[in-house]
Design an enzyme around this catalytic site. Structure first.
Site, PDB file in Angstrom:
ATOM      1  CB  CYS A  78     -11.986  -0.147  37.971  1.00 37.78           C
ATOM      2  SG  CYS A  78     -13.272  -0.602  39.153  1.00 37.78           S
ATOM      3  CB  ILE A  79     -16.939   2.697  36.705  1.00 38.71           C
ATOM      4  CG1 ILE A  79     -17.752   3.976  36.851  1.00 38.71           C
ATOM      5  CG2 ILE A  79     -17.703   1.496  37.248  1.00 38.71           C
ATOM      6  CD1 ILE A  79     -18.944   4.034  35.924  1.00 38.71           C
TER       7      ILE A  79
END
Lengths: 130, 123
Positions: A78-79
């Site tokens: 997840c960025i």
């Protein structure tokens, strides 16, 4: 059966990081497919290639990388959760003016939509952690 | 991705609001799922009932207010909130102390929810 895995636990802090790897290996050994492994919350640290455990300890980042090579796994970090915790690829490092990137190249930074898609596309989604 | 209405996603929250950032990140996931028009239900169990408390003042510990973000979920089309009744009782909480209109469920009903959901995600 088609599975997706969610990893919420950090290596060395939570047993779930290792359990997720073992479970994924077991799935693939038994002939199941894994649509995606999504690293969220503290699980994003699994992708840090600067992590340097002692020789006699498991290196989770390398193990995931090996598993990806063998089975062409989709490993997504997840960025938002990753960048917040200092897990950056080169483009994020440039964007935030950081001196270096540190994500292992087996992993991709992407958005939470990838987790939503994983639940859409998989028969089973298994969460490990925190 | 096409909108999906025939699958039910059950999001189970079990952590207290500020013991880690997981409560916040779970809400972030719910917002993403809502943006992709997923049919999601939220179930608060155990310590997670504390996330629902009104009048949280987490600025003192340099955190953002979890209840405030939770209260915004109905704006994004999420309207199915359930809470473990036993956990509410354990913490001595009543409806007027909670930030969302929420349905109380028994262990039996929670088992049914688990059985009926297409997927569960545990935060």
């Amino acid at each position: 059966m088609n599975y997706s895995i969610v990893v919420l636990g950090a290596p060395f802090s939570s047993p779930s990081a290792i359990t997720a790897l073992n479970f994924t290996q077991a799935l693939l050994t038994q002939g199941h497919t894994v649509f995606r492994v999504f690293f969220y919350h503290e699980g994003v640290h699994c992708a840090n290639q600067l992590s340097t455990p002692q020789q006699d300890e498991i290196n989770l980042t390398n193990q995931w990388q090996t598993l990806k090579k063998q089975h062409n796994l989709d490993l997504v970090v997840c960025i938002a959760a990753g960048v917040k915790r200092g897990v950056l690829d080169q483009s994020e490092a440039n964007r935030h003016e950081k001196p270096c990137s540190n994500i292992n190249d087996a992993f991709d930074l992407s958005g939470l939509g990838q987790l939503v898609e994983a639940t859409e596309q998989s028969d089973r989604v298994v969460t490990f952690g925190p | 991705m096409t909108p999906n209405t025939h699958k039910t996603l059950l999001v189970i929250l079990s952590q207290s609001p500020y013991s880690s950032s997981l409560a916040r990140e779970a809400v972030d996931y719910c917002l993403a799922a809502a943006a992709f028009e997923q049919n999601i239900q939220l179930l608060f169990i155990g310590d997670a009932v504390l996330q629902l408390l009104n009048d949280q003042q987490p600025a003192n510990i340099s955190q953002k207010n979890v209840a405030k973000t939770l209260s915004a979920l109905p704006i994004y089309g999420i309207g199915n909130f359930f809470v473990d009744h036993e956990a509410l009782v354990r913490y001595g909480l009543s409806d007027e102390q909670l930030c969302l209109p929420i349905r109380k469920v028994t262990p039996r009903q929670m088992a049914d929810m688990l059985a009926n959901a297409t997927h569960t995600l545990n935060f």
